[in-house]
Design an enzyme around this catalytic site. Structure first.
Site, PDB file in Angstrom:
ATOM      1  N   GLY A  41       0.782  -1.238   0.000  1.00  0.00           N
ATOM      2  CA  GLY A  41       0.000   0.000   0.000  1.00  0.00           C
ATOM      3  C   GLY A  41       0.814   1.288   0.000  1.00  0.00           C
ATOM      4  CE1 TYR A 168      -2.258  16.083   9.587  1.00  0.00           C
ATOM      5  CE2 TYR A 168      -3.684  17.141   7.981  1.00  0.00           C
ATOM      6  CZ  TYR A 168      -3.489  16.587   9.230  1.00  0.00           C
ATOM      7  OH  TYR A 168      -4.517  16.546  10.102  1.00  0.00           O
ATOM      8  CG  LEU A 171       2.947  22.858   7.037  1.00  0.00           C
ATOM      9  CD1 LEU A 171       2.341  23.106   8.410  1.00  0.00           C
ATOM     10  CD2 LEU A 171       3.704  24.105   6.580  1.00  0.00           C
ATOM     11  CG  HIS A 428      13.907  13.497  36.298  1.00  0.00           C
ATOM     12  ND1 HIS A 428      13.396  14.711  35.902  1.00  0.00           N
ATOM     13  CD2 HIS A 428      15.194  13.721  36.669  1.00  0.00           C
ATOM     14  CE1 HIS A 428      14.331  15.637  36.041  1.00  0.00           C
ATOM     15  NE2 HIS A 428      15.431  15.064  36.499  1.00  0.00           N
TER      16      HIS A 428
HETATM   17  C1  LIG Z   1       3.352  11.817   1.581  1.00  0.00           C
HETATM   18  C2  LIG Z   1       2.404  11.189   2.559  1.00  0.00           C
HETATM   19  C3  LIG Z   1       2.787  11.008   3.868  1.00  0.00           C
HETATM   20  C4  LIG Z   1       1.914  10.399   4.766  1.00  0.00           C
HETATM   21  N1  LIG Z   1       2.340  10.238   6.050  1.00  0.00           N
HETATM   22  C5  LIG Z   1       1.533   9.614   6.927  1.00  0.00           C
HETATM   23  C6  LIG Z   1       1.973   9.355   8.251  1.00  0.00           C
HETATM   24  O1  LIG Z   1       3.082   9.718   8.640  1.00  0.00           O
HETATM   25  N2  LIG Z   1       1.150   8.694   9.086  1.00  0.00           N
HETATM   26  C7  LIG Z   1      -0.087   8.263   8.687  1.00  0.00           C
HETATM   27  O2  LIG Z   1      -0.789   7.627   9.465  1.00  0.00           O
HETATM   28  N3  LIG Z   1      -0.542   8.512   7.429  1.00  0.00           N
HETATM   29  C8  LIG Z   1       0.237   9.161   6.552  1.00  0.00           C
HETATM   30  N4  LIG Z   1      -0.204   9.373   5.274  1.00  0.00           N
HETATM   31  C9  LIG Z   1      -1.546   8.888   4.897  1.00  0.00           C
HETATM   32  C10 LIG Z   1      -1.524   7.362   4.649  1.00  0.00           C
HETATM   33  O3  LIG Z   1      -0.452   7.030   3.797  1.00  0.00           O
HETATM   34  C11 LIG Z   1      -2.833   6.898   4.026  1.00  0.00           C
HETATM   35  O4  LIG Z   1      -3.908   7.379   4.801  1.00  0.00           O
HETATM   36  C12 LIG Z   1      -2.908   5.386   3.975  1.00  0.00           C
HETATM   37  O5  LIG Z   1      -1.760   4.832   3.384  1.00  0.00           O
HETATM   38  C13 LIG Z   1      -4.155   4.958   3.187  1.00  0.00           C
HETATM   39  O6  LIG Z   1      -4.210   3.567   3.169  1.00  0.00           O
HETATM   40  P1  LIG Z   1      -5.424   2.789   2.532  1.00  0.00           P
HETATM   41  O7  LIG Z   1      -5.581   1.562   3.348  1.00  0.00           O
HETATM   42  O8  LIG Z   1      -6.598   3.653   2.359  1.00  0.00           O
HETATM   43  O9  LIG Z   1      -4.979   2.370   1.076  1.00  0.00           O
HETATM   44  P2  LIG Z   1      -3.595   2.446   0.316  1.00  0.00           P
HETATM   45  O10 LIG Z   1      -2.463   2.041   1.166  1.00  0.00           O
HETATM   46  O11 LIG Z   1      -3.555   3.748  -0.357  1.00  0.00           O
HETATM   47  O12 LIG Z   1      -3.756   1.276  -0.744  1.00  0.00           O
HETATM   48  C14 LIG Z   1      -4.567   1.358  -1.856  1.00  0.00           C
HETATM   49  C15 LIG Z   1      -4.038   0.384  -2.895  1.00  0.00           C
HETATM   50  O13 LIG Z   1      -5.042   0.161  -3.885  1.00  0.00           O
HETATM   51  C16 LIG Z   1      -4.422   0.036  -5.157  1.00  0.00           C
HETATM   52  N5  LIG Z   1      -5.465   0.310  -6.154  1.00  0.00           N
HETATM   53  C17 LIG Z   1      -6.061   1.499  -6.436  1.00  0.00           C
HETATM   54  N6  LIG Z   1      -7.021   1.336  -7.379  1.00  0.00           N
HETATM   55  C18 LIG Z   1      -7.024   0.009  -7.700  1.00  0.00           C
HETATM   56  C19 LIG Z   1      -7.783  -0.780  -8.605  1.00  0.00           C
HETATM   57  N7  LIG Z   1      -8.747  -0.269  -9.378  1.00  0.00           N
HETATM   58  N8  LIG Z   1      -7.515  -2.100  -8.679  1.00  0.00           N
HETATM   59  C20 LIG Z   1      -6.538  -2.672  -7.912  1.00  0.00           C
HETATM   60  N9  LIG Z   1      -5.793  -1.958  -7.039  1.00  0.00           N
HETATM   61  C21 LIG Z   1      -6.037  -0.651  -6.929  1.00  0.00           C
HETATM   62  C22 LIG Z   1      -3.291   1.047  -5.089  1.00  0.00           C
HETATM   63  O14 LIG Z   1      -2.268   0.752  -6.024  1.00  0.00           O
HETATM   64  C23 LIG Z   1      -2.814   0.894  -3.630  1.00  0.00           C
HETATM   65  O15 LIG Z   1      -1.778  -0.038  -3.486  1.00  0.00           O
HETATM   66  C24 LIG Z   1       0.626   9.978   4.347  1.00  0.00           C
HETATM   67  C25 LIG Z   1       0.231  10.162   3.014  1.00  0.00           C
HETATM   68  C26 LIG Z   1       1.109  10.753   2.123  1.00  0.00           C
HETATM   69  C27 LIG Z   1       0.680  10.907   0.687  1.00  0.00           C
HETATM   70  N1  LIG Z   2       1.923  12.862   9.353  1.00  0.00           N
HETATM   71  C1  LIG Z   2       0.823  12.412   8.785  1.00  0.00           C
HETATM   72  O1  LIG Z   2       0.037  11.705   9.375  1.00  0.00           O
HETATM   73  C2  LIG Z   2       0.565  12.763   7.351  1.00  0.00           C
HETATM   74  C3  LIG Z   2       1.559  13.315   6.565  1.00  0.00           C
HETATM   75  C4  LIG Z   2       1.271  13.657   5.246  1.00  0.00           C
HETATM   76  C5  LIG Z   2       0.006  13.427   4.754  1.00  0.00           C
HETATM   77  N2  LIG Z   2      -0.940  12.872   5.530  1.00  0.00           N
HETATM   78  C6  LIG Z   2      -2.312  12.667   5.008  1.00  0.00           C
HETATM   79  O2  LIG Z   2      -2.384  13.005   3.639  1.00  0.00           O
HETATM   80  C7  LIG Z   2      -3.489  13.865   3.423  1.00  0.00           C
HETATM   81  C8  LIG Z   2      -3.210  14.793   2.284  1.00  0.00           C
HETATM   82  O3  LIG Z   2      -2.229  15.786   2.655  1.00  0.00           O
HETATM   83  P1  LIG Z   2      -2.180  17.201   1.954  1.00  0.00           P
HETATM   84  O4  LIG Z   2      -1.181  18.023   2.652  1.00  0.00           O
HETATM   85  O5  LIG Z   2      -2.037  17.034   0.476  1.00  0.00           O
HETATM   86  O6  LIG Z   2      -3.641  17.741   2.157  1.00  0.00           O
HETATM   87  P2  LIG Z   2      -4.280  18.730   3.221  1.00  0.00           P
HETATM   88  O7  LIG Z   2      -5.731  18.655   3.012  1.00  0.00           O
HETATM   89  O8  LIG Z   2      -3.706  18.509   4.574  1.00  0.00           O
HETATM   90  O9  LIG Z   2      -3.765  20.162   2.751  1.00  0.00           O
HETATM   91  C9  LIG Z   2      -3.996  20.669   1.475  1.00  0.00           C
HETATM   92  C10 LIG Z   2      -3.598  22.124   1.435  1.00  0.00           C
HETATM   93  O10 LIG Z   2      -3.636  22.580   0.109  1.00  0.00           O
HETATM   94  C11 LIG Z   2      -4.285  23.823   0.052  1.00  0.00           C
HETATM   95  N3  LIG Z   2      -4.886  23.946  -1.289  1.00  0.00           N
HETATM   96  C12 LIG Z   2      -5.970  23.332  -1.782  1.00  0.00           C
HETATM   97  N4  LIG Z   2      -6.164  23.677  -3.082  1.00  0.00           N
HETATM   98  C13 LIG Z   2      -5.163  24.519  -3.403  1.00  0.00           C
HETATM   99  C14 LIG Z   2      -4.783  25.220  -4.600  1.00  0.00           C
HETATM  100  N5  LIG Z   2      -5.478  25.118  -5.741  1.00  0.00           N
HETATM  101  N6  LIG Z   2      -3.653  25.979  -4.558  1.00  0.00           N
HETATM  102  C15 LIG Z   2      -2.921  26.080  -3.419  1.00  0.00           C
HETATM  103  N7  LIG Z   2      -3.232  25.439  -2.269  1.00  0.00           N
HETATM  104  C16 LIG Z   2      -4.341  24.687  -2.262  1.00  0.00           C
HETATM  105  C17 LIG Z   2      -5.277  23.793   1.180  1.00  0.00           C
HETATM  106  O11 LIG Z   2      -5.622  25.093   1.589  1.00  0.00           O
HETATM  107  C18 LIG Z   2      -4.510  23.024   2.253  1.00  0.00           C
HETATM  108  O12 LIG Z   2      -3.710  23.878   3.017  1.00  0.00           O
HETATM  109  C19 LIG Z   2      -3.712  14.577   4.748  1.00  0.00           C
HETATM  110  O13 LIG Z   2      -5.070  14.882   4.918  1.00  0.00           O
HETATM  111  C20 LIG Z   2      -3.224  13.605   5.781  1.00  0.00           C
HETATM  112  O14 LIG Z   2      -4.299  12.886   6.311  1.00  0.00           O
HETATM  113  C21 LIG Z   2      -0.688  12.553   6.827  1.00  0.00           C
END
Ligand SMILES: Cc1cc2nc3c(=O)[nH]c(=O)nc-3n(C[C@H](O)[C@H](O)[C@H](O)COP(=O)(O)OP(=O)(O)OC[C@H]3O[C@@H](n4cnc5c(N)ncnc54)[C@H](O)[C@@H]3O)c2cc1C
Ligand SMILES: NC(=O)c1ccc[n+]([C@@H]2O[C@H](COP(=O)([O-])OP(=O)(O)OC[C@H]3O[C@@H](n4cnc5c(N)ncnc54)[C@H](O)[C@@H]3O)[C@@H](O)[C@H]2O)c1
Length: 443
Positions: A41, A168, A171, A428
């Site tokens: 995933g 998220y 930043l 501590h």
């Molecule tokens: C840059 C970034 C950083 C993040 N950091 C964090 C973090 O630190 N902590 C945290 O908790 N969350 C974080 N998140 C959010 C987290 O990654 C997601 O919420 C989580 O991975 C979602 O998991 P899921 O179970 O929904 O599915 P996913 O893990 O997204 O899996 C979906 C799978 O479905 C497959 N798929 C899609 N369509 C089809 C289809 N039609 N047929 C077959 N397969 C398909 C995809 O290829 C994928 O492998 C982050 C997200 C991003 C983008």
């Molecule tokens: N540490 C973590 O758990 C972690 C880390 C990264 C991502 N994530 C997950 O991934 C999700 C997606 O992250 P994200 O940062 O892409 O989404 P987000 O929803 O957190 O932030 C999107 C930002 O883009 C801005 N925005 C929207 N449309 C825009 C436009 N046209 N031009 C400029 N700015 C615009 C919004 O105002 C907002 O500030 C998060 O909701 C979070 O749940 C989690």
């Protein structure tokens, strides 16, 4: 047509955990994943794990190219481990194909050019989400324009990085790339950074990130991208400012993966936001078809996807009491430097909900542990209900907050009075003992 007890679409957190569980219970399970680079995933391949490896190494002065290599090897190891776990399971068959519904209970796949139809009484959709691409004019297809997935595959550190979006991802990437030495500018149409957070906390976050050298352009939209020369693009903003960058990261949210899933061939309905509509047990508008994780909308975290798995298992095999309605407090952390962690309500949100509140506040610099680790940055705040003494929320901006926040979550879930954390014996010198003072609230 191939018949299974369960079809799982997407090898994400919920899907892979459920496949193992159902297989262990003797169900015949088909797991369909469209991309062999995504076994396990989003989290382990392109999100939480690779980004946190890079955050870690950036803070430990590892050169960018070495950190990228280490990130690749961690991901590779985890992907193989995840794949093997299901591939070795006697009751689970993995299909490498995109899945498409052709009716409520039939899913089409394509293996080596040959179409095959799978059917099952129970189908679980776990297809995750993908980056939103904002409507920018010009050279949006330039190879200097990245998403969170593609930027961390770039081998060379961008000297100047422009980030569109200050959520998220915006930043975390700003803090991370700045730590490797990129000159980072973050552009957001919002007048304030992270408007959903407590006012004082967000002011502190902005101050600390600016002190690190990150520049914020708030209240302006990125409108146009133009290729400038071989390694640069120019961004034009709504305030008419022009900004050169070697790389532009689009970090403007993530949308549920429902495209090409064939939902139009089913009675599965979507919400207004384009997520799959589910009830409190995550059942879609078709009986015994469930949606879990990012694709069903709401909070996008790996641990939410895992908890969705718990809801479904309880619905299928338990007493059906655990649901979206009975889920308790959900903490989160943004892994900037230092990290920001939050659970529950801010003071403003609590007042809006009609609570009579009191607040606790502590500068990280006032705590001995901060001096031990030589990191005095940050601010901790908590909100309590004056009437019941229960904790309503915490915003912890400072070192070690991603671990601390789970303590507060636990106390909140157990409905402990705030005095429980205030009067606790802590070891501590550690950060959690700051709760002795943070919760010493004058009511
Ligand atoms: C840059 C970034 C950083 C993040 N950091 C964090 C973090 O630190 N902590 C945290 O908790 N969350 C974080 N998140 C959010 C987290 O990654 C997601 O919420 C989580 O991975 C979602 O998991 P899921 O179970 O929904 O599915 P996913 O893990 O997204 O899996 C979906 C799978 O479905 C497959 N798929 C899609 N369509 C089809 C289809 N039609 N047929 C077959 N397969 C398909 C995809 O290829 C994928 O492998 C982050 C997200 C991003 C983008
Ligand atoms: N540490 C973590 O758990 C972690 C880390 C990264 C991502 N994530 C997950 O991934 C999700 C997606 O992250 P994200 O940062 O892409 O989404 P987000 O929803 O957190 O932030 C999107 C930002 O883009 C801005 N925005 C929207 N449309 C825009 C436009 N046209 N031009 C400029 N700015 C615009 C919004 O105002 C907002 O500030 C998060 O909701 C979070 O749940 C989690």
């Amino acid at each position: 047509m191939l018949k299974y007890d369960a079809i799982i679409i997407g090898f994400g957190k919920a899907g892979k955990t459920l496949a193992g569980e159902l297989g262990n219970r003797g169900w015949k399970v088909a797991m369909i994943e469209k991309d062999p680079k995504m076994y396990g995933g989003t989290c382990i391949n392109i999100a939480c794990i690779p980004t946190k490896v890079l955050v870690h190494d950036g803070l430990h002065n590892v050169p960018y190219s070495e950190a990228i290599n280490r990130k690749d090897s961690v991901v590779e190891k985890l992907r193989k481990k995840n794949y093997k776990k299901l591939a070795d399971h006697d009751n689970v068959v993995i299909y490498e194909s995109a899945a498409k519904f052709i009716s409520d209970k039939e899913v089409e796949i394509e293996i080596a050019g040959k179409k095959e139809v799978l059917t099952a009484e129970h189908i679980f959709i776990n297809t995750g989400a993908q980056s939103n691409i904002p409507p920018l004019e010009g050279d949006i297809k330039s190879d200097k324009v990245y998403t969170s997935t593609t930027l961390i595959d770039r081998k060379e550190l961008p000297e100047q990085l422009a980030i569109v979006g200050a959520g998220y991802i915006g930043l975390e990437y700003a803090s991370m790339y700045q730590s490797y030495g990129s000159k980072v500018t973050v552009i957001s149409p919002d007048e304030e950074l992270i408007p959903q957070e407590d006012q004082e906390i967000r002011t502190e976050v902005k101050k600390v990130l600016e002190e690190k050298g990150i520049r914020f352009i708030l209240g302006a939209k990125a409108e146009k991208i133009k290729e400038a020369d071989h390694d640069k693009v120019t961004l034009t903003l709504s305030n008419e400012e022009q900004l050169d960058a070697n790389a532009v990261l689009l970090a403007t949210g993530r949308k549920p993966n429902v495209e090409n899933l064939g939902l139009e061939n089913t009675a599965i309905k979507l919400t207004e936001d384009g997520a799959i509509k589910v009830d409190e047990h995550l059942e879609t508008t078709v009986g015994n078809v469930f949606a879990l994780g990012d694709v069903k909308g709401g909070m996008q975290f790996t641990y939410i996807s895992l908890d969705d798995y718990r809801i479904v298992v309880d619905y299928l095999f338990g007493n059906k009491e655990y649901s979206l309605k009975t889920r308790k407090n959900v903490p989160y952390s943004v892994f900037i430097d230092p990290p920001l962690s939050r659970v529950g309500l801010t003071a403003k949100e609590a007042k809006e909900k009609g609570y009579e509140i009191a607040e606790g506040k502590l500068a990280v610099a006032s705590h001995p542990r901060a001096h031990v680790i030589n990191d005095l940055r940050g601010l901790f705040k908590v909100v309590i209900d004056k009437r019941t003494n229960q904790i309503l929320g915490a915003s912890l901006f400072g070192p070690e907050s991603p671990e601390l926040i789970n303590l507060v979550k636990l106390a909140m879930d157990l409905e402990a009075p705030y005095t429980y954390l205030r009067d606790q014996i802590y070891n501590h010198p550690v950060m959690s003992e700051s709760f002795n003072n943070l919760f010493a609230i004058d009511k």
